[in-house]
Scaffold this active site. Structure first.
Site, PDB file in Angstrom:
ATOM      1  N   PHE A 547       0.708  -1.439  -0.175  1.00  0.00           N
ATOM      2  CA  PHE A 547      -0.093  -0.280   0.334  1.00  0.00           C
ATOM      3  C   PHE A 547       0.838   1.531  -0.219  1.00  0.00           C
ATOM      4  O   PHE A 547       2.215   1.447   0.015  1.00  0.00           O
ATOM      5  CB  PHE A 547      -0.768  -0.409   1.629  1.00  0.00           C
ATOM      6  N   VAL A 555      -3.836  21.567  -3.754  1.00  0.00           N
ATOM      7  CA  VAL A 555      -3.842  22.229  -4.552  1.00  0.00           C
ATOM      8  C   VAL A 555      -3.887  24.300  -4.967  1.00  0.00           C
ATOM      9  O   VAL A 555      -4.575  24.088  -3.878  1.00  0.00           O
ATOM     10  CB  VAL A 555      -4.817  21.968  -6.141  1.00  0.00           C
ATOM     11  N   LYS A 562     -11.183  23.123 -11.147  1.00  0.00           N
ATOM     12  CA  LYS A 562     -10.469  22.963 -12.713  1.00  0.00           C
ATOM     13  C   LYS A 562     -10.376  21.678 -13.121  1.00  0.00           C
ATOM     14  O   LYS A 562      -9.937  21.704 -14.107  1.00  0.00           O
ATOM     15  CB  LYS A 562      -9.392  24.227 -13.108  1.00  0.00           C
ATOM     16  N   GLY A 563     -11.072  20.812 -12.240  1.00  0.00           N
ATOM     17  CA  GLY A 563     -10.307  19.141 -12.874  1.00  0.00           C
ATOM     18  C   GLY A 563      -8.553  18.517 -12.105  1.00  0.00           C
ATOM     19  O   GLY A 563      -8.318  17.824 -12.373  1.00  0.00           O
ATOM     20  N   ILE A 616       1.539   3.436   8.775  1.00  0.00           N
ATOM     21  CA  ILE A 616       0.630   4.630   8.688  1.00  0.00           C
ATOM     22  C   ILE A 616       0.874   5.464   9.314  1.00  0.00           C
ATOM     23  O   ILE A 616       0.617   5.391  10.907  1.00  0.00           O
ATOM     24  CB  ILE A 616      -0.635   4.421   7.799  1.00  0.00           C
ATOM     25  N   TYR A 619      -3.410  10.794  12.508  1.00  0.00           N
ATOM     26  CA  TYR A 619      -3.912  11.500  13.253  1.00  0.00           C
ATOM     27  C   TYR A 619      -4.974  11.760  14.278  1.00  0.00           C
ATOM     28  O   TYR A 619      -6.490  10.767  13.283  1.00  0.00           O
ATOM     29  CB  TYR A 619      -4.136  12.274  12.247  1.00  0.00           C
TER      30      TYR A 619
END
Length: 816
Positions: A547, A555, A562-563, A616, A619
């Protein structure tokens, strides 16, 4: 070099006393060896060790045993069983008493032992002890009847089944004394103890444990070989194609009879990982394929139907050499019309070897499927009886089915899988209709200039892909390194990504972001626009665990909606698939859950907790989410493919609608006095594809409360084992302790867990399915009562409950 392990059988009845004692208590091995030695002198109850089955003609690797030797061994086993089945009932009970626990209160004797003066007499011949004779065990001294009192009402068929298991157990014990390989000896000991327990409890043998349930890999070898015939030889004429099909059947039959070498023998020529996998598969082969061929108390599986590419890769080199030598030695015994099989075998083996070594071979793709017509044709050929060929060994190589002589039909005959292909082929659209629809969609896009210039409802993903094609945006996987120089451009991009993550994730400490972005174990998929990073995904792959952990995903605010986020995630999925990783995990805060759901993530974690726990980063106030990747999907193209399929489907519907659309006159029959008419007589109904539906016959529930309690218990054991092995069963495997959860028993008054259910099942508590279902339901209701809906325990309960209901429906035990 020796071949695979052997099953040792007795050519004459062994001393029931000595064997019974050794089998029941696994002690005094010298006594058992003494019995075997005395057999050489021809004394009463002599035991003769048969030759090692499957070792005939061993050269190099494992071997396929000579068929004559194999059939003789199976006949001798069955002859002995038949002799025992034909004994008078008192002698049968005496045989069973040697493996039956004393029923007297407080006595712990596990089997009646022949008195000292008769210990060399054999109950399988003329000796029949009296029911009042005392057991030789000093701690027992109870009569023979005390060991068989619980068998008073046993039916003849059940008695024979127990006797057959005892004979299988004795053969296993004798084999265990002769085999030298420690790994094989451990497997024999496990199966011996399993059969011993089944005789004591009068239950069917069920293999449980970490080996899993067959089939172990998809696709299986049989399916892959069938796909290879179509993939490589479909262009041949009918005669040549049939010849290659016969070659494939010969190979599969050889594999099903093949005796594999022990892991200790193969240790020198395998890598560490291959050796580990081979040891697991070798153990599975022994337990599910090899030993059950001689012990029909255990369910047998064909090697080619339960194993796949992993096993075949490790044995193919040796096995192909043996098969070639076998073909050469048997060439003259083949009829003229069958010698083409010998000629084509090397060519077929070379083609199969090439596909084994190719990582992207389509025949090993679980979703690869030859056309339905080809599959049906091959199945018909497999059902045809093979022509008679002189010589038993030739019959083996020519593809004769492996059948154990004299075995009960219900144990050996396997039901053919439901032929879904034939029903599917009736509903498949003709290829020319689909091609016509695809051409129509393509032409409509080309001719409609206005739509090209001013697209309607165009996907944001399409705009992003168009920018990528024009090189307006780029995607790069970057990371820091301590072992080699890092390019200046990479460092600048990492600094820019650090700023993007810090600005878009204000709750995350900047020092922590810098630590992970520049950590050498982490990588970042960067979205570059005008030579500046405007977004990215920081992740850490765990190849050994299968994994990837997503740490940050962001972004720049001005470039959102905007994809870009979707296309970033699709690139990461493709990147992971290319490196053999099929799972993504992330802890998402409340603001990011919606985004991850759109990208295919779910709160339903399908990975077992031990796989990711401790790896992993966890949190607070975040939700663990999981996405499973399909290796056949190119995620960056997936949306376009779905959209194109949707357009083709719409075109097919429009074409079908234009064909069947026709205004028909109304029905006048009701005006003429008819009260009703059959549905199929309505004009035009059949033309639009309507078919009369037959109401299925209502089948009785196979296992109700009134059924045989033993069969019901076997079904419960099967369901319970499957539930235990489910990936979400880990919270419910054992009772909750007060040390782990101090206030648990303040809230839960009636606790339940899978271990407790297993203990209740062994004690015969579950006489009805309602009791079994009630305890299972209590596990889930307790979990949901104590834990809140946003916890992993709560989700595990929901997932496991659905799986439990599915397994119960499969056995016809669920009526809700």
């Amino acid at each position: 070099m020796s071949g695979g392990p052997s099953i040792t059988i007795k050519s004459q009845p062994i001393d029931g006393n000595n064997t019974g004692n050794a089998a029941a208590q696994q002690q005094q091995q010298a006594n058992a060896n003494g019995a075997a030695t005395s057999g050489a002198s021809g004394g009463p109850g002599s035991a003769v060790q048969a030759q090692n089955l499957g070792n005939a003609g061993a050269v190099g690797g494992g071997t396929a045993p000579a068929e004559g030797t194999r059939q003789n061994s199976l006949q001798r086993i069955q002859q002995r069983k038949q002799k025992v089945y034909n004994l008078p009932v008192p002698q049968k009970l005496a045989k069973l008493s040697m493996y039956s626990a004393c029923q007297s209160e407080g006595c712990r004797c596990t089997g009646w032992k022949t008195p000292q003066e008769n210990r060399h007499r054999d109950v399988e011949s003329s000796y029949c002890p009296e029911f009042n004779e005392e057991c030789r065990n000093a701690s027992c001294r109870h009569s023979l009847r005390s060991h068989i009192v619980h068998l008073d009402n046993i039916s003849s068929s059940d008695m024979d089944e127990l006797l057959g298991a005892i004979i299988d157990m004795e053969n296993l014990f004798m084999s265990m004394q002769r085999v030298e390989d420690e790994d094989t000896k451990k497997v024999y000991l496990y199966l011996f103890r399993l059969l011993r327990q089944c005789v004591l409890t009068r239950q069917q043998a069920v293999i449980r444990g970490p080996l899993g349930d067959p089939p172990f890999e998809s696709p299986c070898i049989t399916k892959a070989v069938l796909s290879l015939v179509f993939y490589k030889y479909n262009h041949l004429n009918q005669t040549e194609l049939q010849t290659m099909t016969e070659v494939a059947k010969t190979f599969l039959n050889f594999l099903n009879h093949y005796n594999f070498e022990s892991p200790s023998t193969r240790r020198g020529d395998l890598t560490h990982e291959d050796a580990s996998n081979y040891k697991i598969n070798y153990t599975r082969w022994l337990v599910f394929c090899h030993v059950p061929a001689f012990c029909n108390s255990l369910r047998q599986f064909e090697t080619s139907l339960v194993f796949g590419r992993t096993l075949l890769r490790t044995v193919f080199q040796y096995m192909s050499q043996q098969l070639k030598k076998k073909c050469i030695s048997e060439r003259d015994r083949f009829p003229e019309d069958k010698r083409s099989i010998i000629t084509q075998m090397p060519k077929f083996l070379e083609a199969l070897r090439a596909e084994l070594l190719k990582d992207d071979s389509p025949i090993w793709d679980p979703n690869y499927r030859p056309p339905n017509s080809f599959v049906i044709q091959q199945r018909k050929r497999h059902q045809e009886v093979a022509p008679a060929v002189p010589g038993a060994s030739v019959a083996t190589i020519a593809g004769a089915k492996r059948v154990s002589v004299g075995e009960p039909l219900h144990k050996r005959i396997k039901k053919e899988p439901t032929d879904r292909c034939s029903s599917e082929s009736l509903d498949d659209l003709p290829s020319d209709v689909v091609m016509r629809a695809m051409k129509s969609v393509s032409e409509s896009k080309t001719t409609n200039k206005a739509e090209i210039l001013f697209p309607v409802n165009v996907s944001r993903d399409e705009n992003v892909k168009a920018e990528e094609q024009k090189r307006a945006i780029e995607f790069h996987v970057v990371g820091n390194s301590l072992t080699k120089p890092v390019e200046k451009q990479t460092v600048l991009w990492l600094l820019g990504l650090q700023l993007v993550f810090a600005y878009q994730l204000p709750e995350m400490p900047r020092e922590y972001i810098s630590q992970l972005v520049f950590d050498t174990k982490h990588k970042t998929l960067a979205l570059i626009k005008e030579k500046q990073p405007i977004g990215g995904i920081c992740f850490r792959p765990f190849p050994s665990q299968g994994f990837t952990e997503i740490v940050f995903c962001a972004v720049t605010m001005s470039e959102q909606v905007k994809g870009y986020g979707t296309h970033l995630m699709n690139h990461l999925k493709d990147y992971s698939i290319q490196r053999g990783i099929k799972h993504l995990l992330t802890f998402a805060d409340c603001d990011a859950i919606g985004y991850f759901k759109k990208q295919g993530f779910s709160k339903d974690i399908k990975l077992a907790r031990p796989v990711y726990a401790g790896y992993i980063k966890e949190y607070d106030s975040a939700t663990l989410m999981h996405c499973e990747l399909h290796p056949s999907i190119v995620n960056t193209q997936f949306i376009a493919v779905i959209r194109n399929q949707s357009e083709i489907l719409k075109e097919l519907i429009a074409q079908r609608h234009s064909e069947v659309q026709k205004v028909r006159p109304g029905l006048n029959c009701f005006k003429e006095g008819l009260p009703s008419i059959p549905v199929e007589s309505i004009p035009g109904l059949r033309e639009i594809g309507w078919k009369p539906q037959m109401r299925p016959a209502r089948s009785a529930r196979p296992l109700e409360e009134s059924s045989d309690p033993e069969k019901l218990a076997t079904s419960f054991a099967s369901v319970l084992q499957s539930v235990r092995q489910h990936t979400t069963a880990w919270p419910f495997l054992r009772p909750v302790t007060a040390a782990e959860v101090p206030d648990y028993y303040d809230h839960i008054k009636y606790p339940m867990d899978l271990k407790t259910m297993g203990e209740r099942l062994k004690k015969g508590y579950y006489q009805t399915r309602r009791l079994f279902m009630a305890d299972m339901a209590r596990i889930f209701s307790n979990c949901r009562f104590y834990n809140s809906p946003d916890t992993e325990y709560y989700r595990c309960a929901n997932s496991l409950e659905r799986y439990f209901q599915t397994k119960m429906r499969e056995l016809g035990l669920w009526d809700k």
